[in-house]
Design a protein around this motif. Structure first.
Motif, mmCIF file in Angstrom:
data_model
loop_
_atom_site.group_PDB
_atom_site.id
_atom_site.type_symbol
_atom_site.label_atom_id
_atom_site.label_comp_id
_atom_site.label_asym_id
_atom_site.label_seq_id
_atom_site.Cartn_x
_atom_site.Cartn_y
_atom_site.Cartn_z
ATOM 1 N N GLU A 42 20.274 18.458 2.279
ATOM 2 C CA GLU A 42 19.391 19.764 2.512
ATOM 3 C C GLU A 42 20.142 20.866 2.442
ATOM 4 N N ILE A 43 19.577 22.145 2.418
ATOM 5 C CA ILE A 43 20.178 23.273 2.277
ATOM 6 C C ILE A 43 20.991 23.616 3.462
ATOM 7 N N TRP A 44 20.709 23.301 4.739
ATOM 8 C CA TRP A 44 21.477 23.501 5.824
ATOM 9 C C TRP A 44 22.586 22.717 5.726
ATOM 10 N N ASP A 45 22.653 21.565 5.466
ATOM 11 C CA ASP A 45 23.841 20.740 5.289
ATOM 12 C C ASP A 45 24.802 21.034 4.237
ATOM 13 N N TYR A 46 24.010 21.636 2.833
ATOM 14 C CA TYR A 46 24.961 22.405 1.783
ATOM 15 C C TYR A 46 25.647 23.393 2.624
ATOM 16 N N LEU A 47 24.907 24.479 3.159
ATOM 17 C CA LEU A 47 25.618 25.407 3.555
ATOM 18 C C LEU A 47 26.831 25.334 4.728
ATOM 19 N N ASP A 48 26.326 24.113 5.529
ATOM 20 C CA ASP A 48 27.391 23.845 6.613
ATOM 21 C C ASP A 48 28.829 23.366 6.222
ATOM 22 N N ALA A 49 28.666 22.756 4.952
ATOM 23 C CA ALA A 49 29.791 22.236 4.292
ATOM 24 C C ALA A 49 30.761 23.314 3.667
ATOM 25 N N ARG A 50 30.109 24.580 3.438
ATOM 26 C CA ARG A 50 30.582 25.533 2.737
ATOM 27 C C ARG A 50 30.909 26.816 3.374
ATOM 28 N N VAL A 51 30.165 27.048 4.373
ATOM 29 C CA VAL A 51 30.086 28.343 5.176
ATOM 30 C C VAL A 51 30.233 27.844 6.654
ATOM 31 N N ASN A 52 31.462 27.745 7.077
ATOM 32 C CA ASN A 52 31.717 27.142 8.306
ATOM 33 C C ASN A 52 32.991 27.997 8.800
ATOM 34 N N PRO A 53 33.170 27.726 10.177
ATOM 35 C CA PRO A 53 34.257 28.704 10.900
ATOM 36 C C PRO A 53 35.816 28.317 10.169
ATOM 37 N N LEU A 54 35.877 27.068 9.672
ATOM 38 C CA LEU A 54 37.319 26.773 9.119
ATOM 39 C C LEU A 54 37.419 27.407 7.841
ATOM 40 N N GLN A 55 36.506 27.303 7.044
ATOM 41 C CA GLN A 55 36.416 28.093 5.602
ATOM 42 C C GLN A 55 36.581 29.546 5.800
ATOM 43 N N ILE A 56 36.008 30.343 6.817
ATOM 44 C CA ILE A 56 35.975 31.738 7.111
ATOM 45 C C ILE A 56 37.359 31.959 7.453
ATOM 46 N N GLN A 57 37.977 31.216 8.551
ATOM 47 C CA GLN A 57 39.325 31.427 9.049
ATOM 48 C C GLN A 57 40.307 31.211 7.995
ATOM 49 N N ASN A 58 40.186 30.328 7.215
ATOM 50 C CA ASN A 58 41.026 30.017 6.035
ATOM 51 C C ASN A 58 41.270 31.280 5.142
ATOM 52 N N GLY A 59 39.967 31.847 4.696
ATOM 53 C CA GLY A 59 39.458 32.636 3.846
ATOM 54 C C GLY A 59 40.136 34.203 4.233
ATOM 55 N N LEU A 60 40.045 34.376 5.430
ATOM 56 C CA LEU A 60 40.847 35.574 5.934
ATOM 57 C C LEU A 60 42.341 35.484 5.870
ATOM 58 N N GLN A 61 42.784 34.299 6.239
ATOM 59 C CA GLN A 61 44.202 34.227 6.089
ATOM 60 C C GLN A 61 44.684 34.224 4.756
ATOM 61 N N VAL A 62 43.949 33.861 3.855
ATOM 62 C CA VAL A 62 44.033 33.783 2.262
ATOM 63 C C VAL A 62 44.030 35.463 1.977
ATOM 64 N N LYS A 63 42.970 36.083 2.407
ATOM 65 C CA LYS A 63 43.078 37.546 2.076
ATOM 66 C C LYS A 63 43.968 38.340 2.410
ATOM 67 N N ASN A 64 44.658 37.975 3.662
ATOM 68 C CA ASN A 64 45.750 38.864 4.094
ATOM 69 C C ASN A 64 46.952 38.518 3.244
ATOM 70 N N ARG A 65 47.229 37.247 2.551
ATOM 71 C CA ARG A 65 48.244 36.883 1.729
ATOM 72 C C ARG A 65 48.199 37.397 0.601
ATOM 73 N N HIS A 66 46.928 37.783 0.053
ATOM 74 C CA HIS A 66 46.753 38.086 -1.503
ATOM 75 C C HIS A 66 46.141 39.454 -1.596
ATOM 76 N N GLU A 67 46.067 40.303 -0.419
ATOM 77 C CA GLU A 67 45.534 41.654 -0.284
ATOM 78 C C GLU A 67 45.751 42.545 -1.666
ATOM 79 N N GLN A 68 46.964 42.398 -2.144
ATOM 80 C CA GLN A 68 47.301 43.348 -3.182
ATOM 81 C C GLN A 68 46.777 42.777 -4.571
ATOM 82 N N THR A 69 46.826 41.611 -4.727
ATOM 83 C CA THR A 69 45.962 40.890 -5.950
ATOM 84 C C THR A 69 44.633 41.093 -5.859
ATOM 85 N N LEU A 70 43.849 40.733 -4.726
ATOM 86 C CA LEU A 70 42.480 41.013 -4.621
ATOM 87 C C LEU A 70 42.224 42.444 -4.613
ATOM 88 N N ALA A 71 42.849 43.476 -4.285
ATOM 89 C CA ALA A 71 42.663 44.753 -4.445
ATOM 90 C C ALA A 71 42.626 45.181 -5.915
#
Length: 352
Positions: free
Chosen positions: A28-57
């Motif tokens: 179901e759409i909510w299960d699909y999103l739960d697996a991909r948009v969740n606190p762990l993925q957001i937390q990890n994504g912000l850490q990755v963003k900080n590590r690769h800020e120059q590349t992303l910019a």
């Protein structure tokens, strides 16, 4: 060809096993999103963003694609590169594609064309054979490009003379950004808006109108927020009917589908990118069945199963094969029907 297949003399049985696998549960759409948009993925994504800020910019400046969109795609495709660190989940790309071309009638034509492209990648010297790995279907690197797409959109962002989406994060992110740009990405514009539908029955699904016209029909943003560009055209999407979250999708949503032609994929990328950029959650709740679990309850279930010795994976709310096997083991050991379903009744039983 001789170089690519030196020492390879049989099909890859693991590829055929994965190709034949049929998902046990309808997602179901909510299960699909739960697996991909969740606190762990957001937390990890912000850490990755900080590590690769120059590349992303740098990639954002060169291609005009938001760094948050790129982070969301990176998360969706390889969990920010984590899957590349697990050799057991990867396959030698020429062997995998030759296996499908030889033994999978449904995918044979696709696999043949991808195999030729894979041989061209080796011929170009972009990757040595001992690093030429990907998924069972030939998707490669941090951003999971199939060989033909890699040849079409690959970018040498780090300027070392090779397009390397396996080991170079700048190359991988730039290649993803180039695909979006070449397919019409609109710089500085969003993918869509969540809207509250009018109380009357909705008959305009998948119709194209301007945002101003949608507003006249009673489709407002939560909280009555104004559309910044009311003359832009948008398409109404309701993934769970009028009782669930509704969205007006703009051009960039459909560009995201050029990466993966599924509404659910593009929606997940859009929502995850917004969360990574600091925006709030979706305002309306999904119409989950009464006994189903929310994302926080799924994470709680995984934690309880882990504490009880049944589960050893991440506490991410993604009820995948590992979580379901842990559920079955618990159900078997406690005399319950081993259906592997994550429900409120099951969570209560585990906690007790």
């Amino acid at each position: 060809y001789n170089h690519a297949f030196a020492g390879v003399n049989r099909p890859d049985p693991a590829v055929l096993k994965k190709a034949k696998y049929q998902p046990e549960f309808t997602t179901e759409i909510w299960d699909y999103l739960d697996a991909r948009v969740n606190p762990l993925q957001i937390q990890n994504g912000l850490q990755v963003k900080n590590r690769h800020e120059q590349t992303l910019a740098a990639v954002e400046k060169k291609f005009g694609v938001s760094r948050y969109i790129l982070l969301a795609i990176w998360s969706m495709e390889s969990n920010y590169g984590v899957i590349l660190k697990h050799p057991g989940r990867l396959h030698y790309v020429p062997q995998a594609l030759a296996t499908l071309a030889y033994a999978d009638k449904k995918r044979a034509k696709f696999a043949r064309s991808q195999l030729i492209a894979a041989l061209q990648i080796l011929q170009n010297g972009d990757i040595p054979t001992n690093q030429f790995t990907g998924s069972w279907a030939g998707a490669m690197g941090h951003t999971q490009f199939i060989p033909t797409s890699y040849l079409a959109y690959g970018i040498d962002m780090d300027k070392n003379g090779r397009k390397d989406i396996w080991n170079s994060i700048p190359d991988a992110l730039a290649t993803a950004a180039n695909l979006l740009t070449e397919n019409g990405w609109r710089t500085g514009k969003t993918w869509g808006y969540e809207v509250v539908p009018p109380s009357s029955s909705v008959t305009h699904i998948n119709k194209t109108k301007t945002l101003a016209d949608w507003q006249k029909l009673g489709f407002y943003r939560p909280g009555g927020k104004q559309y910044p560009r009311p003359q832009e055209k948008a398409v109404l999407k309701m993934f769970a009917g009028p009782n669930g979250p509704c969205f007006l999708m703009l051009k960039n949503f459909f560009v995201l589908k050029r990466y993966n032609n599924a509404d659910s994929y593009a929606l997940a990328v859009g929502i995850l990118s917004d969360r990574l950029a600091g925006y709030g959650k979706i305002a309306r709740r999904w119409p989950r069945p009464k006994d189903s679990l929310s994302i926080s309850e799924k994470m709680e279930l995984q934690k309880e199963l882990k504490n009880a010795g049944y589960y050893s994976g991440e506490l991410d709310g993604n009820i995948g094969s590992g979580s379901r096997e842990a559920i079955r083991q618990f159900q078997t050991h406690t005399g319950l029907l081993p259906d592997g379903l994550p429900t409120k009744r099951l969570l209560k039983a585990v906690k007790n």
